[in-house]
Design an enzyme around this catalytic site. Structure first.
Site, PDB file in Angstrom:
ATOM      1  N   ASP A   1       1.977   6.647   1.448  1.00  0.00           N
ATOM      2  CA  ASP A   1       1.073   5.572   1.839  1.00  0.00           C
ATOM      3  C   ASP A   1      -0.298   5.927   1.282  1.00  0.00           C
ATOM      4  OD1 ASP A   1      -0.750   3.913   3.118  1.00  0.00           O
ATOM      5  OD2 ASP A   1      -0.076   4.373   5.137  1.00  0.00           O
TER       6      ASP A   1
ATOM      7  N   LYS B   1       4.797   4.343  16.002  1.00  0.00           N
ATOM      8  CA  LYS B   1       3.755   5.342  16.245  1.00  0.00           C
ATOM      9  C   LYS B   1       3.858   5.983  17.633  1.00  0.00           C
ATOM     10  CE  LYS B   1       0.459   3.381  12.951  1.00  0.00           C
ATOM     11  NZ  LYS B   1       1.344   2.383  12.361  1.00  0.00           N
TER      12      LYS B   1
ATOM     13  N   ASP C   1       0.803  -1.222   0.000  1.00  0.00           N
ATOM     14  CA  ASP C   1       0.000   0.000   0.000  1.00  0.00           C
ATOM     15  C   ASP C   1       0.837   1.274   0.000  1.00  0.00           C
ATOM     16  OD1 ASP C   1       0.931  -0.411   2.542  1.00  0.00           O
ATOM     17  OD2 ASP C   1      -1.019  -0.318   3.526  1.00  0.00           O
TER      18      ASP C   1
END
Length: 245
Positions: free
Chosen positions: A226, A170, A119
């Site tokens: 992305d 993250k 992706d």
């Protein structure tokens, strides 16, 4: 369950991770898996398979889950094109690292193998990653880029010699903007770092275990995005002239 194209030759192998649900891209992904979304008239699956072939990859395992028959049909459509493609269906998602572990026999005797996320759209030349890994003496080499929103990424800390000295997936308060670009060169010993039970994720469960033993290759000014949201997909389509070929 797997499907193999005939005439496989031994060479560099890769995993193309394509089993995600694509929830952020709905309603587009209600009727097609994210890897079959088109940019510049080509599916992300085809863009990546062509890029891997150009980098010298002979065999690719593509994992599937959401709308898997459509992915399998696309593989059949390009049956006469390199690389050889093996489709591995996951009735239950194994996680990105879990896919590697479940299919370890494909690569456990190899010098190295590649892993890429289907992706992401980029014009980065994967041969730079391959060459960097072979020259670097590390168990793993992964690509990094400067992220505009690093808290949404895996943040990588790298020393002056290119060794990874820190990694956080993250983080709410990132220590920098250097981020994981989702393209990896792994030695087979990396598979020993993936624990069970599955699912296991590359970002959350594997990369942190490789800190101090991995190197980073910066993609520099290569285009990278992305395509996980409609806005990102539209941006990618506007830059379709720079997609990997």
């Amino acid at each position: 369950m797997s499907e193999d194209r005939q005439g496989a030759t031994r060479g560099l192998k890769a995993f193309l991770l394509a089993a995600g649900l694509g929830t952020r891209l709905r309603p587009i992904t209600d009727s097609r898996p994210k890897c079959l979304v088109e940019v510049g008239g080509r599916t992300m699956l085809d863009i990546w398979l062509d890029a891997l072939a150009a980098a010298g990859v002979d065999e690719v395992l593509v994992n599937t889950h959401h709308l898997a028959p459509l992915v399998a049909a696309q593989v059949v459509e390009r049956r006469q094109s390199a690389p050889v493609v093996r489709v591995s269906h996951e009735p239950q998602l194994l996680g990105s690292a879990g896919t590697l572990l479940a299919n370890r026999k494909l690569v456990e005797d190899e010098e190295m193998f590649l892993v890429v996320n289907a992706d992401n759209l980029t014009d980065f030349d994967l041969r730079q990653l391959i060459d960097g890994h072979r020259a670097g003496g590390a168990v793993a080499t992964w690509s990094v880029f400067r992220a505009p929103r690093p808290s949404e990424c895996g943040v990588v800390e790298v020393d002056d010699d290119g060794w990874v000295i820190g990694f956080t997936e993250k983080p709410p308060a990132p220590r920098g903007d250097l981020a994981n670009a989702g393209m990896y060169a792994f030695g087979p010993q990396v598979l020993e770092e993936i624990s069970t039970p599955l699912p296991r994720d590359i970002g959350f469960d594997l990369l942190g275990r490789l800190v101090g033993r991995a190197r980073a290759v910066d993609i520099g000014d290569s285009y990278f995005i992305d395509i996980g949201t409609p806005a990102a997909l539209e941006s990618a389509r506007q830059h379709r002239g720079r997609v990997t070929a």
